[in-house]
Design an enzyme around this catalytic site. Structure first.
Site, PDB file in Angstrom:
ATOM      1  CB  CYS A 124      -0.950   0.034   1.182  1.00 21.41           C
ATOM      2  SG  CYS A 124      -2.179   1.371   1.021  1.00 21.41           S
ATOM      3  CG  LEU A 125       3.145   4.267  -3.289  1.00 20.10           C
ATOM      4  CD1 LEU A 125       3.747   3.906  -4.638  1.00 20.10           C
ATOM      5  CD2 LEU A 125       2.450   5.618  -3.388  1.00 20.10           C
ATOM      6  CB  VAL A 126      -1.269   6.338  -0.577  1.00 19.27           C
ATOM      7  CG1 VAL A 126      -2.458   5.508  -0.101  1.00 19.27           C
ATOM      8  CG2 VAL A 126      -1.463   7.803  -0.224  1.00 19.27           C
ATOM      9  CE1 TYR A 165      -3.482   6.505  -3.575  1.00 23.71           C
ATOM     10  CE2 TYR A 165      -1.696   7.864  -4.434  1.00 23.71           C
ATOM     11  CZ  TYR A 165      -2.173   6.630  -4.030  1.00 23.71           C
ATOM     12  OH  TYR A 165      -1.358   5.535  -4.082  1.00 23.71           O
ATOM     13  CG  ASN A 216      -8.501   1.126  -1.874  1.00 24.69           C
ATOM     14  OD1 ASN A 216      -7.802   1.851  -2.580  1.00 24.69           O
ATOM     15  ND2 ASN A 216      -8.108  -0.076  -1.476  1.00 24.69           N
ATOM     16  CB  CYS A 259      -2.395   3.900  -6.609  1.00 31.48           C
ATOM     17  SG  CYS A 259      -3.704   3.087  -5.664  1.00 31.48           S
ATOM     18  CB  VAL A 260      -0.539  -1.437  -5.134  1.00 29.63           C
ATOM     19  CG1 VAL A 260       0.959  -1.266  -5.060  1.00 29.63           C
ATOM     20  CG2 VAL A 260      -1.197  -1.131  -3.796  1.00 29.63           C
ATOM     21  CD  GLN A 261      -7.937  -1.487  -5.414  1.00 29.54           C
ATOM     22  OE1 GLN A 261      -7.284  -2.472  -5.739  1.00 29.54           O
ATOM     23  NE2 GLN A 261      -9.181  -1.571  -4.981  1.00 29.54           N
TER      24      GLN A 261
END
Length: 250
Positions: free
Chosen positions: A76-78, A133, A163, A194-196
């Site tokens: 989760c980068l952020v 984001y 998300n 973002c990984v999502q």
């Protein structure tokens, strides 16, 4: 052919990491992989929920230590970058220490650290970003990368707070956002910080269309997982980062 167990720590609402990372690593010519996930509750991408999610990390690390994984991606980068400059080093150090206490010698990387390392491996200093984001969180990501001595020449925030909705952002919306950036003089474009936010099918396409190296949180994560496992970070149709000519992780 070697086999490796990869642990993935992901937000509970994330559906993309466990799609894109396996899809990438399945392209490797010299190794096979199995994937083992542990989830942290998080639905809305807000500072409060990100902090609460990070508090669940210890349980997830223990679960994956039980599986004796060979490598672990804190995906989760952020959640990491929102805590302030350099946070990925502290997180990675703490997780590595916890794994060591459990007797597990797994290579560990966070998505935040992977993006920083992957940009360094590309020799990229001036970059552009597409993020899903809300603007205040996107600004924290930009500030984080600038604290790593990167110049963020241009960036955009798609302003999606839910998300689950991030995981359904259409590829054309991401491409349109990338096309709208000023890429003059940039060394690389991060098409999904973002990984999502889904982006894997876009990386090679955007690189060819826009004429600059293109990477994502997912391709950066795959690059660092492979390098940490001592495997060549060489995967087809995944952009310049994952070609055999790219140096190994710094």
């Amino acid at each position: 052919m070697s086999h490796h167990r990869v642990g993935l720590i992901v937000p509970s609402s994330n559906v993309t990491v466990e799609t894109e990372i396996p899809a990438l690593l399945a392209r490797h010519r010299d190794a096979t992989f199995s994937f083992h996930g542990s989830r942290m509750r998080m639905h809305t991408v807000s500072p409060e929920e990100l902090a609460a999610m990070n508090d669940q990390r210890g349980r997830c690390v223990d679960e994956l230590a039980d599986a004796r994984v060979d490598a672990l991606l804190y995906a989760c980068l952020v959640a990491v970058m929102a805590q302030g400059p350099g946070e990925h080093r502290r997180v990675e150090s703490e997780v590595a220490a916890q794994l060591h206490e459990r007797g597990v010698a797994a290579d560990l990387v966070s998505s935040a650290g992977a993006l920083v390392d992957a940009l360094a491996a590309l020799g990229a200093r001036r970059i552009a970003l597409v993020t899903p984001y809300v603007r205040p969180l996107a600004e924290r990501v930009v500030a984080y990368l600038e604290a790593e001595e990167l110049e963020v020449a241009d960036w955009t925030a798609l302003e999606v707070a839910d998300n689950a909705e991030v995981g359904a952002i259409p590829g054309e919306r991401v491409m349109d956002a990338a096309r709208g950036l000023d890429l003059t003089g940039v060394d690389a474009l991060v098409i999904s910080a973002c990984v999502q936010m889904p982006s894997l099918p876009l990386v090679e396409r955007a690189e060819q269309e826009l004429g600059v190296p293109v990477l994502s949180a997912a391709t950066a994560g795959a690059f660092c997982l492979l390098a940490g496992l001592g495997l060549a970070p060489d995967l087809p149709d995944a952009g310049s980062l994952l070609r055999a000519t790219t140096p190994a992780r710094l």
